[in-house]
Design an enzyme around this catalytic site. Structure first.
Site, PDB file in Angstrom:
ATOM      1  N   GLY A   1       0.825  -1.085   0.025  1.00  0.00           N
ATOM      2  CA  GLY A   1       0.057   0.136   0.064  1.00  0.00           C
ATOM      3  C   GLY A   1       0.812   1.255   0.177  1.00  0.00           C
ATOM      4  CG  ASN A   2      -0.444   4.796  -2.019  1.00  0.00           C
ATOM      5  OD1 ASN A   2       0.263   4.954  -2.890  1.00  0.00           O
ATOM      6  ND2 ASN A   2      -1.762   4.400  -2.217  1.00  0.00           N
ATOM      7  CB  THR A   3       0.582   4.195   4.644  1.00  0.00           C
ATOM      8  OG1 THR A   3      -0.138   5.145   4.242  1.00  0.00           O
ATOM      9  CG2 THR A   3       1.046   4.642   5.972  1.00  0.00           C
ATOM     10  CG  ASN A   4       1.777   0.656   6.999  1.00  0.00           C
ATOM     11  OD1 ASN A   4       2.881   1.209   7.381  1.00  0.00           O
ATOM     12  ND2 ASN A   4       0.579   0.944   7.473  1.00  0.00           N
TER      13      ASN A   4
ATOM     14  CG  ASP B   1      -5.690  -1.135  -3.639  1.00  0.00           C
ATOM     15  OD1 ASP B   1      -5.820  -1.034  -4.880  1.00  0.00           O
ATOM     16  OD2 ASP B   1      -5.724  -0.066  -2.905  1.00  0.00           O
ATOM     17  NE  ARG B   2     -11.234   0.813  -6.369  1.00  0.00           N
ATOM     18  CZ  ARG B   2     -11.897   1.714  -7.328  1.00  0.00           C
ATOM     19  NH1 ARG B   2     -10.765   2.583  -7.974  1.00  0.00           N
ATOM     20  NH2 ARG B   2     -13.031   1.857  -7.546  1.00  0.00           N
TER      21      ARG B   2
ATOM     22  CB  THR C   1      -7.663  23.602  19.894  1.00  0.00           C
ATOM     23  OG1 THR C   1      -7.829  24.892  19.773  1.00  0.00           O
ATOM     24  CG2 THR C   1      -7.247  23.384  18.355  1.00  0.00           C
TER      25      THR C   1
END
Length: 254
Positions: A8-11, A109-110, A184
Site C-alpha cells: 500500500g501507499n503507507t505500509n 488492492d481494490r 481545539t
C-alpha cells in the site's frame, strides 16, 4: 506455505498462509528507497524469529499500488526466498468480471478486496477499504465489479487539516467523548471522526439508492476501518485481513 504481500501507499503488509489459514502477519512502512537486499533481509529475519525456514515458503503473491517499489521488492524476494513471485496484474485469474470501461485502471488492492469480499461474504456486496485513500466498491451477484467511489483516507484528510493551517496541532484520530467540543484538539477530533462517519454512511446509502440494491452486505477493511465500523450501523462486517485473504484466494485460482 504462501507468502502474501500487500503493498500500500503507507505500509507493506505481509501474511503467511499455511494452506488456507492465515497464521502470521507483519507490516513495514512502504519505503521507496529500499534496496532488494533490505527487503530480502527484512523478510528472512521475520521468518527466522518465528522459527520458519525460507525453504518452507512454497509461493509468493504480491498486490501493489506503488510501482516504484516493485523492482527492488521482487528482486529481494527472488534473491532471498528463491521464488519468482506472482503479481496481481491485468490478465491474472481472479473470478471477478471487471465491468468498467477501462479494466486495466482498477487498482490491484481494490480487485483483491473484491475477490475476498465476494467469495467470503457473498454478493452483492459493497467493499469499503479505509487505507491511505478510502474506496467504496460495488460487486454485484455473479462476481461483477460494477463501480466504485474514492475519497481521501481519514489520516490523509486529517493531515491536510493540521499541515495546511498555521496553528492547528497534529492530533490522535479517535472518537471524542462528545461532538460538543470545547477545546481545539477535541473539536478537531470531533470534526474528523464524525465527519468521516457521516461521509461513510452517505456514500453507502447513495450507492444503495442508485444501484437499487437495498438488501446488500457492506464489508470494511483497512487501518481505521475498525474505528469507523464500530460507530456506524451501515457496515455489516469488519475484516482486518480481507486483502491478504483475497491474495490467498487468487493464488488458489492460478
Amino acid at each position: 506455505m504462501l507468502f502474501a504481500v500487500d503493498v500500500g501507499n503507507t505500509n507493506i503488509t505481509v501474511g503467511l498462509f499455511d494452506g488456507k489459514n492465515l497464521i502470521k502477519t507483519f507490516r513495514i512502512t512502504t519505503g521507496t528507497a529500499r534496496t532488494s537486499d533490505e527487503y530480502g533481509v527484512y523478510f528472512v529475519d521475520w521468518l527466522r524469529v518465528r522459527d520458519i525456514h525460507v525453504s518452507e515458503i512454497d509461493a509468493v503473491i504480491i498486490a501493489s499500488v506503488v510501482p516504484k517499489v516493485m523492482h527492488s521488492l521482487t528482486s529481494g524476494i527472488i534473491k532471498y526466498l528463491n521464488i519468482q513471485p506472482i503479481i496481481v496484474a491485468p490478465g491474472i485469474k481472479t473470478g471477478i468480471n471487471i465491468a468498467i470501461p477501462e479494466p486495466k485502471t482498477l487498482g490491484a488492492d481494490r480487485l483483491v478486496d473484491a475477490v475476498a469480499a465476494y467469495e467470503l461474504y457473498g454478493g452483492p456486496v459493497i467493499v469499503v477499504d479505509f487505507g491511505t485513500a478510502t474506496t467504496h466498491d460495488l460487486v454485484l451477484e455473479g462476481g461483477v465489479f460494477h463501480s466504485g467511489a474514492t475519497s481521501p483516507g481519514i489520516r490523509l484528510a486529517a493531515a491536510a487539516l493540521w499541515s495546511g493551517t498555521a496553528k492547528l496541532p497534529e492530533i490522535e484520530i479517535k472518537r471524542p467523548d462528545t461532538i460538543l467540543a470545547k477545546d481545539t484538539v477535541s473539536s478537531m477530533q470531533a470534526g474528523v471522526f464524525y465527519g468521516y462517519v457521516g461521509q461513510t454512511e452517505y456514500i453507502i446509502r447513495r450507492i444503495k439508492e442508485e444501484s437499487g440494491l437495498d438488501n446488500i452486505k457492506v464489508v470494511a477493511t483497512g487501518g481505521l476501518g475498525k474505528l469507523i465500523s464500530e460507530n456506524t450501523d451501515c457496515i455489516d462486517y469488519y475484516d482486518a485481513d480481507l486483502t491478504l485473504k483475497g491474495l490467498q484466494l487468487i493464488y488458489e485460482k492460478q
